[in-house]
Design a protein around this motif. Structure first.
Motif, PDB file in Angstrom:
ATOM      1  N   GLY A   1       0.755  -1.110  -0.197  1.00 34.10           N
ATOM      2  CA  GLY A   1       0.065   0.092  -0.031  1.00 34.10           C
ATOM      3  C   GLY A   1       0.927   1.283  -0.064  1.00 34.10           C
ATOM      4  N   LEU A   2       0.151   2.374   0.379  1.00 33.24           N
ATOM      5  CA  LEU A   2       0.855   3.655   0.227  1.00 33.24           C
ATOM      6  C   LEU A   2       0.193   4.422   1.518  1.00 33.24           C
ATOM      7  N   ALA A   3       1.151   4.949   2.366  1.00 37.08           N
ATOM      8  CA  ALA A   3       0.689   6.034   3.567  1.00 37.08           C
ATOM      9  C   ALA A   3       1.272   7.248   3.233  1.00 37.08           C
ATOM     10  N   ILE A   4       0.408   8.235   3.407  1.00 39.36           N
ATOM     11  CA  ILE A   4       0.814   9.621   3.233  1.00 39.36           C
ATOM     12  C   ILE A   4       0.543  10.457   4.286  1.00 39.36           C
ATOM     13  N   TYR A   5       1.179  11.663   4.209  1.00 38.17           N
ATOM     14  CA  TYR A   5       0.905  12.791   5.288  1.00 38.17           C
ATOM     15  C   TYR A   5       0.862  13.966   4.606  1.00 38.17           C
ATOM     16  N   ASN A   6      -0.373  14.764   4.522  1.00 44.47           N
ATOM     17  CA  ASN A   6      -0.373  15.988   3.987  1.00 44.47           C
ATOM     18  C   ASN A   6      -0.083  16.919   5.011  1.00 44.47           C
ATOM     19  N   GLY A   7       1.250  17.390   5.151  1.00 44.46           N
ATOM     20  CA  GLY A   7       1.668  18.378   6.099  1.00 44.46           C
ATOM     21  C   GLY A   7       1.512  19.613   5.811  1.00 44.46           C
ATOM     22  N   GLY A   8       0.582  20.359   6.369  1.00 46.99           N
ATOM     23  CA  GLY A   8       0.204  21.887   6.349  1.00 46.99           C
ATOM     24  C   GLY A   8      -0.651  22.124   5.329  1.00 46.99           C
ATOM     25  N   VAL A   9      -1.109  23.312   5.378  1.00 45.91           N
ATOM     26  CA  VAL A   9      -2.349  23.994   4.633  1.00 45.91           C
ATOM     27  C   VAL A   9      -1.986  23.967   3.107  1.00 45.91           C
ATOM     28  N   ASN A  10      -0.889  24.030   2.690  1.00 46.96           N
ATOM     29  CA  ASN A  10      -0.679  23.951   1.253  1.00 46.96           C
ATOM     30  C   ASN A  10      -0.182  22.623   0.716  1.00 46.96           C
ATOM     31  N   ALA A  11      -0.473  21.522   1.572  1.00 47.53           N
ATOM     32  CA  ALA A  11      -0.030  20.324   1.262  1.00 47.53           C
ATOM     33  C   ALA A  11      -1.493  19.555   0.971  1.00 47.53           C
ATOM     34  N   GLY A  12      -2.489  20.239   1.107  1.00 50.47           N
ATOM     35  CA  GLY A  12      -3.753  19.367   0.780  1.00 50.47           C
ATOM     36  C   GLY A  12      -4.358  18.623   1.637  1.00 50.47           C
ATOM     37  N   CYS A  13      -4.254  19.135   3.149  1.00 54.78           N
ATOM     38  CA  CYS A  13      -4.743  18.474   4.209  1.00 54.78           C
ATOM     39  C   CYS A  13      -6.026  18.842   4.190  1.00 54.78           C
ATOM     40  N   SER A  14      -7.052  17.817   4.947  1.00 54.33           N
ATOM     41  CA  SER A  14      -8.118  18.102   5.064  1.00 54.33           C
ATOM     42  C   SER A  14      -8.832  18.360   6.675  1.00 54.33           C
ATOM     43  N   GLN A  15      -7.922  18.138   7.513  1.00 52.17           N
ATOM     44  CA  GLN A  15      -8.193  18.403   8.833  1.00 52.17           C
ATOM     45  C   GLN A  15      -6.831  18.818   9.493  1.00 52.17           C
ATOM     46  N   GLN A  16      -7.300  19.675  10.536  1.00 54.62           N
ATOM     47  CA  GLN A  16      -6.206  20.295  11.487  1.00 54.62           C
ATOM     48  C   GLN A  16      -5.597  19.364  12.381  1.00 54.62           C
ATOM     49  N   HIS A  17      -6.049  18.383  12.886  1.00 60.38           N
ATOM     50  CA  HIS A  17      -5.719  17.368  13.658  1.00 60.38           C
ATOM     51  C   HIS A  17      -4.940  16.436  13.104  1.00 60.38           C
ATOM     52  N   LYS A  18      -3.684  16.224  13.747  1.00 66.35           N
ATOM     53  CA  LYS A  18      -2.547  15.560  12.959  1.00 66.35           C
ATOM     54  C   LYS A  18      -2.975  14.244  12.550  1.00 66.35           C
ATOM     55  N   HIS A  19      -2.863  13.786  11.296  1.00 69.61           N
ATOM     56  CA  HIS A  19      -3.524  12.466  11.047  1.00 69.61           C
ATOM     57  C   HIS A  19      -2.458  12.015   9.653  1.00 69.61           C
TER      58      HIS A  19
END
Length: 286
Positions: free
Chosen positions: A134-152
């Motif tokens: 599989g693939l694990a990802i982290y969208n780190g920060g607003v410009n990274a495409g994150c959908s929530q502010q809680h770290k995930h």
């Protein structure tokens, strides 16, 4: 189902059982949309329409003061909660699932999305990868495409995709544990090819070395937005300059060549724009 403390032996069987129950209850959709392969500069990109994404929130639209009172990970419903990994993480089914067994790995206490990954974060991602290709990802920060502010972080199995873009590129390198730049990716990044036998301490050391070389989180850093992608074979970090291309939020899955879009019109527009052009526009120039 009672909520379990998960370990390597129980993890994937509990994921499957929880997913089956959630689908039967209507809490999670069974994602079986058609997958379209499109080649750009002889590189493989996959496009899939996922209608549920039309309702997905995005990080820049969330007011932090209000968000902390309605944090969806602190207040996760039992129907999507798979279980706990140690004292730091919980595994949830994604309500905006793009493939079957799309998972969210969230911290049990609030931490800000965009902070560097901890050893425990990386260990949780690596544990899932030990159970399933599989693939694990982290969208780190607003410009990274994150959908929530809680770290995930997020995890998807990649068995539905025959030729993952990054797999093909890194397999040509045959240089293990050394940060590299791949010329076919026309933007700032570093990637390390893994043997799959690395300790989590080794992966953490490599990860921090890559952050330093990319000058993320340094004293002069103005924006630390970046995507981290971890597979069974490689670790990739890509600094980001923008979250959106033509009103479409782009997260780390697209960096790996996987575009999940809310309707056919958007998919056709993205194919027409060209995946390489899209990735170049939301990253930083080399």
């Amino acid at each position: 189902m009672s909520i379990l403390s998960l370990d390597k032996s129980s993890l994937w069987s509990v994921v499957k059982a929880t997913s089956n129950q959630a689908i039967a209850a209507g809490s999670v959709n069974k994602e079986d949309g058609e997958i379209h392969l499109h080649k750009d500069h002889q590189l493989p990109f996959y496009f899939k329409v996922v209608t549920g994404l039309a309702n997905k929130p995005h990080c820049e639209n969330l007011d932090l003061a209000v968000y902390k009172t309605i944090d969806p990970f602190i207040q996760a419903n039992a129907d999507i909660l798979v279980g706990y990994l140690g004292t730091h993480h919980q595994i949830l089914l994604s309500r905006f699932n793009v493939v079957e067994y799309h998972l969210v790995i969230a911290t049990r206490e609030f931490e800000q999305q965009g902070q560097p990954l901890s050893q425990a974060d990386l260990a949780a991602m690596w544990l899932l990868l030990s159970q399933q290709r599989g693939l694990a990802i982290y969208n780190g920060g607003v410009n990274a495409g994150c959908s929530q502010q809680h770290k995930h972080m997020q995890f998807i199995p990649t068995t539905d995709f025959k030729h993952i873009l990054i797999d093909g590129l890194i397999n040509q390198q045959k240089s293990y544990l050394t940060p590299l730049h791949i010329k076919q990716l026309p933007f700032q990044h570093l990637i390390v090819q893994l043997t799959g036998q690395e300790s989590i301490e080794k992966i953490e050391n490599i990860y921090h070395s890559m952050l330093n070389k990319l000058e993320l989180y340094g004293k002069n850093s103005q924006d630390v937005s970046h995507n981290t992608l971890l597979s069974n074979q490689w670790l990739l970090i890509v600094p980001r300059s923008a979250a959106i291309f033509s009103d479409v939020h782009i997260n780390a899955f697209a960096i790996a060549g996987l575009f999940f879009l809310k309707n056919t019109e958007v998919m056709e527009n993205m194919i027409s724009a060209g995946p390489i052009n899209i990735l170049r526009s939301i990253t930083k120039p080399t």
